[in-house]
Design a protein around this motif. Structure first.
Motif, PDB file in Angstrom:
ATOM      1  N   GLY A 125     -87.157  20.114 -11.080  1.00  0.00           N
ATOM      2  CA  GLY A 125     -86.303  20.963 -11.906  1.00  0.00           C
ATOM      3  C   GLY A 125     -84.818  20.695 -11.752  1.00  0.00           C
ATOM      4  O   GLY A 125     -84.001  21.272 -12.481  1.00  0.00           O
ATOM      5  N   THR A 126     -84.424  19.811 -10.825  1.00  0.00           N
ATOM      6  CA  THR A 126     -83.009  19.503 -10.627  1.00  0.00           C
ATOM      7  C   THR A 126     -82.441  18.806 -11.861  1.00  0.00           C
ATOM      8  O   THR A 126     -83.066  17.919 -12.428  1.00  0.00           O
ATOM      9  N   LYS A 127     -81.237  19.221 -12.255  1.00  0.00           N
ATOM     10  CA  LYS A 127     -80.521  18.605 -13.381  1.00  0.00           C
ATOM     11  C   LYS A 127     -79.158  18.150 -12.896  1.00  0.00           C
ATOM     12  O   LYS A 127     -78.560  18.767 -12.013  1.00  0.00           O
ATOM     13  N   GLU A 128     -78.671  17.046 -13.476  1.00  0.00           N
ATOM     14  CA  GLU A 128     -77.341  16.560 -13.127  1.00  0.00           C
ATOM     15  C   GLU A 128     -76.516  16.342 -14.389  1.00  0.00           C
ATOM     16  O   GLU A 128     -77.037  15.927 -15.423  1.00  0.00           O
ATOM     17  N   LEU A 129     -75.220  16.642 -14.281  1.00  0.00           N
ATOM     18  CA  LEU A 129     -74.265  16.420 -15.365  1.00  0.00           C
ATOM     19  C   LEU A 129     -73.137  15.584 -14.786  1.00  0.00           C
ATOM     20  O   LEU A 129     -72.634  15.888 -13.703  1.00  0.00           O
ATOM     21  N   LEU A 130     -72.739  14.562 -15.488  1.00  0.00           N
ATOM     22  CA  LEU A 130     -71.763  13.618 -14.966  1.00  0.00           C
ATOM     23  C   LEU A 130     -70.754  13.289 -16.047  1.00  0.00           C
ATOM     24  O   LEU A 130     -71.135  13.108 -17.206  1.00  0.00           O
TER      25      LEU A 130
ATOM     26  N   ALA B 145     -64.640   5.765 -19.256  1.00  0.00           N
ATOM     27  CA  ALA B 145     -63.840   6.965 -19.053  1.00  0.00           C
ATOM     28  C   ALA B 145     -63.988   7.903 -20.250  1.00  0.00           C
ATOM     29  O   ALA B 145     -63.887   7.482 -21.404  1.00  0.00           O
ATOM     30  N   GLY B 146     -64.267   9.163 -19.958  1.00  0.00           N
ATOM     31  CA  GLY B 146     -64.456  10.174 -20.990  1.00  0.00           C
ATOM     32  C   GLY B 146     -65.898  10.386 -21.386  1.00  0.00           C
ATOM     33  O   GLY B 146     -66.244  11.425 -21.950  1.00  0.00           O
ATOM     34  N   ASP B 147     -66.769   9.407 -21.106  1.00  0.00           N
ATOM     35  CA  ASP B 147     -68.185   9.540 -21.434  1.00  0.00           C
ATOM     36  C   ASP B 147     -68.861  10.500 -20.457  1.00  0.00           C
ATOM     37  O   ASP B 147     -68.457  10.618 -19.297  1.00  0.00           O
ATOM     38  N   ALA B 148     -69.914  11.158 -20.950  1.00  0.00           N
ATOM     39  CA  ALA B 148     -70.652  12.106 -20.112  1.00  0.00           C
ATOM     40  C   ALA B 148     -72.144  11.860 -20.260  1.00  0.00           C
ATOM     41  O   ALA B 148     -72.609  11.264 -21.234  1.00  0.00           O
ATOM     42  N   LEU B 149     -72.914  12.328 -19.286  1.00  0.00           N
ATOM     43  CA  LEU B 149     -74.350  12.107 -19.257  1.00  0.00           C
ATOM     44  C   LEU B 149     -75.024  13.324 -18.622  1.00  0.00           C
ATOM     45  O   LEU B 149     -74.524  13.877 -17.649  1.00  0.00           O
ATOM     46  N   THR B 150     -76.141  13.728 -19.189  1.00  0.00           N
ATOM     47  CA  THR B 150     -76.991  14.760 -18.612  1.00  0.00           C
ATOM     48  C   THR B 150     -78.341  14.114 -18.324  1.00  0.00           C
ATOM     49  O   THR B 150     -78.868  13.391 -19.177  1.00  0.00           O
ATOM     50  N   PHE B 151     -78.890  14.334 -17.127  1.00  0.00           N
ATOM     51  CA  PHE B 151     -80.157  13.680 -16.803  1.00  0.00           C
ATOM     52  C   PHE B 151     -80.915  14.464 -15.739  1.00  0.00           C
ATOM     53  O   PHE B 151     -80.327  15.272 -15.014  1.00  0.00           O
ATOM     54  N   PRO B 152     -82.236  14.232 -15.656  1.00  0.00           N
ATOM     55  CA  PRO B 152     -83.021  14.902 -14.618  1.00  0.00           C
ATOM     56  C   PRO B 152     -82.724  14.288 -13.250  1.00  0.00           C
ATOM     57  O   PRO B 152     -82.747  13.075 -13.093  1.00  0.00           O
ATOM     58  N   GLY B 153     -82.456  15.141 -12.272  1.00  0.00           N
ATOM     59  CA  GLY B 153     -82.189  14.654 -10.923  1.00  0.00           C
ATOM     60  C   GLY B 153     -83.438  14.599 -10.068  1.00  0.00           C
ATOM     61  O   GLY B 153     -83.366  14.220  -8.899  1.00  0.00           O
ATOM     62  N   ASP B 154     -84.587  14.974 -10.666  1.00  0.00           N
ATOM     63  CA  ASP B 154     -85.821  14.974  -9.884  1.00  0.00           C
ATOM     64  C   ASP B 154     -86.597  13.665 -10.002  1.00  0.00           C
ATOM     65  O   ASP B 154     -87.786  13.603  -9.728  1.00  0.00           O
ATOM     66  N   VAL B 155     -85.885  12.606 -10.426  1.00  0.00           N
ATOM     67  CA  VAL B 155     -86.410  11.246 -10.385  1.00  0.00           C
ATOM     68  C   VAL B 155     -85.372  10.390  -9.667  1.00  0.00           C
ATOM     69  O   VAL B 155     -84.204  10.768  -9.567  1.00  0.00           O
TER      70      VAL B 155
ATOM     71  N   SER C 265     -66.916  12.981 -12.080  1.00  0.00           N
ATOM     72  CA  SER C 265     -67.287  14.310 -11.604  1.00  0.00           C
ATOM     73  C   SER C 265     -68.781  14.470 -11.811  1.00  0.00           C
ATOM     74  O   SER C 265     -69.322  14.015 -12.821  1.00  0.00           O
ATOM     75  N   LEU C 266     -69.438  15.121 -10.868  1.00  0.00           N
ATOM     76  CA  LEU C 266     -70.878  15.294 -10.934  1.00  0.00           C
ATOM     77  C   LEU C 266     -71.226  16.737 -10.580  1.00  0.00           C
ATOM     78  O   LEU C 266     -70.780  17.248  -9.553  1.00  0.00           O
ATOM     79  N   ALA C 267     -71.999  17.379 -11.449  1.00  0.00           N
ATOM     80  CA  ALA C 267     -72.526  18.713 -11.160  1.00  0.00           C
ATOM     81  C   ALA C 267     -74.031  18.591 -11.005  1.00  0.00           C
ATOM     82  O   ALA C 267     -74.695  17.916 -11.798  1.00  0.00           O
ATOM     83  N   VAL C 268     -74.567  19.202  -9.966  1.00  0.00           N
ATOM     84  CA  VAL C 268     -76.001  19.159  -9.688  1.00  0.00           C
ATOM     85  C   VAL C 268     -76.521  20.590  -9.652  1.00  0.00           C
ATOM     86  O   VAL C 268     -75.998  21.429  -8.907  1.00  0.00           O
ATOM     87  N   PHE C 269     -77.541  20.872 -10.466  1.00  0.00           N
ATOM     88  CA  PHE C 269     -78.203  22.179 -10.465  1.00  0.00           C
ATOM     89  C   PHE C 269     -79.574  22.000  -9.847  1.00  0.00           C
ATOM     90  O   PHE C 269     -80.397  21.232 -10.332  1.00  0.00           O
ATOM     91  N   GLU C 270     -79.809  22.703  -8.727  1.00  0.00           N
ATOM     92  CA  GLU C 270     -81.079  22.591  -8.014  1.00  0.00           C
ATOM     93  C   GLU C 270     -81.688  23.990  -7.886  1.00  0.00           C
ATOM     94  O   GLU C 270     -81.281  24.778  -7.038  1.00  0.00           O
ATOM     95  N   PRO C 271     -82.670  24.316  -8.750  1.00  0.00           N
ATOM     96  CA  PRO C 271     -83.252  25.660  -8.712  1.00  0.00           C
ATOM     97  C   PRO C 271     -84.246  25.835  -7.565  1.00  0.00           C
ATOM     98  O   PRO C 271     -84.862  24.880  -7.106  1.00  0.00           O
ATOM     99  N   GLY C 272     -84.357  27.056  -7.101  1.00  0.00           N
ATOM    100  CA  GLY C 272     -85.401  27.385  -6.132  1.00  0.00           C
ATOM    101  C   GLY C 272     -85.256  26.751  -4.774  1.00  0.00           C
ATOM    102  O   GLY C 272     -86.255  26.453  -4.127  1.00  0.00           O
TER     103      GLY C 272
ATOM    104  N   GLY D  46     -85.187  26.257  -1.006  1.00  0.00           N
ATOM    105  CA  GLY D  46     -85.808  27.011   0.071  1.00  0.00           C
ATOM    106  C   GLY D  46     -87.258  27.348  -0.183  1.00  0.00           C
ATOM    107  O   GLY D  46     -87.908  27.962   0.647  1.00  0.00           O
ATOM    108  N   SER D  47     -87.773  26.906  -1.333  1.00  0.00           N
ATOM    109  CA  SER D  47     -89.178  27.201  -1.620  1.00  0.00           C
ATOM    110  C   SER D  47     -90.112  26.190  -0.976  1.00  0.00           C
ATOM    111  O   SER D  47     -91.322  26.291  -1.109  1.00  0.00           O
ATOM    112  N   GLY D  48     -89.534  25.203  -0.278  1.00  0.00           N
ATOM    113  CA  GLY D  48     -90.338  24.267   0.496  1.00  0.00           C
ATOM    114  C   GLY D  48     -91.095  23.246  -0.322  1.00  0.00           C
ATOM    115  O   GLY D  48     -92.125  22.740   0.101  1.00  0.00           O
ATOM    116  N   HIS D  49     -90.564  22.884  -1.506  1.00  0.00           N
ATOM    117  CA  HIS D  49     -91.306  21.952  -2.363  1.00  0.00           C
ATOM    118  C   HIS D  49     -90.795  20.518  -2.285  1.00  0.00           C
ATOM    119  O   HIS D  49     -91.252  19.684  -3.016  1.00  0.00           O
ATOM    120  N   ARG D  50     -89.843  20.255  -1.395  1.00  0.00           N
ATOM    121  CA  ARG D  50     -89.342  18.877  -1.292  1.00  0.00           C
ATOM    122  C   ARG D  50     -90.337  18.017  -0.521  1.00  0.00           C
ATOM    123  O   ARG D  50     -90.793  18.388   0.541  1.00  0.00           O
TER     124      ARG D  50
END
Length: 201
Positions: free
Chosen positions: A132-137, A157-167, A182-189, A191-195
């Motif tokens: 479920g991890t997503k990344e924006l760059l 420069a100026g280009d952006a990308l959204t992609f799944p971070g779970d691969v 710049s990179l933003a990472v969204f990692e839901p859940g 501590g649920s022990g699924h790594r």
């Protein structure tokens, strides 16, 4: 390790030990939960290791706190300020690049904000994050190549990308000038022990 890296490693080690002890966990219990060796946990807690981002992610997820909690001092205020130069440099490239975690939110739904610089020829490979991890760059300067699974994208420069971070994914600077993004990472859940458990690399 230079002085700033040593200070950061000691701070991370102290937070890991504090979080582990607050749960009443042994070193072996954290090692098993995180899927890293006991020796690595000991080295991290003692500030003797410069662990990979992947290792820190596994440890923070096992503790249920998220990576930002390991590198930031606890602050009771809802507004957290990171001044220029105060971010946690968690990756250093062979050509002068740096991956700096500049801000982040608390678990369970963790958002991380990174400031990345890649020197000419620098290349960073990231293992798959939790499901479920997503990344924006967004590229601020130069040109970078991002590979997500088997897809390669060149960004200027100026280009952006959204992609799944779970691969598996990677960032590279194929040019002769430094590149910054710049990179933003969204990692839901967190501590649920699924790594999944992996070996220390």
């Amino acid at each position: 390790m230079d002085q700033s890296t040593t200070i950061l490693a000691m701070a991370i080690g102290g937070r890991v030990r504090q979080e582990r002890q607050s749960r009443g966990w042994t070193l072996d219990q954290l090692s098993e939960a995180a899927g890293v060796s006991r020796r690595m946990v000991v080295n991290v807690e003692q500030g003797a290791a410069n662990p990979s981002v992947g290792t820190l992610l596994r440890i923070s997820d096992a503790l249920g706190v998220g990576l930002p909690a390991l590198v930031e001092s606890p602050q009771p205020k809802p507004v957290k300020v990171t001044r220029r130069g105060e971010g946690a440099a968690l990756w250093n490239g062979e050509s002068g690049g740096r991956g700096v975690l500049v801000a982040g939110t608390e678990s369970p739904d963790v958002v991380e904000l990174w400031d990345w610089t890649l020197g000419p020829g620098d290349h960073h490979v990231s293992e798959a994050h939790s499901p479920g991890t997503k990344e924006l760059l967004q590229v601020q300067q130069g040109t970078i190549t991002v590979v997500v699974a088997d897809q390669s994208v060149i960004l200027d420069a100026g280009d952006a990308l959204t992609f799944p971070g779970d691969v598996a994914h990677s960032y590279a600077n194929p040019g002769t000038e430094p590149a910054r993004f710049s990179l933003a990472v969204f990692e839901p859940g967190v501590g649920s022990g699924h790594r999944p458990a992996v070996t220390d690399a």
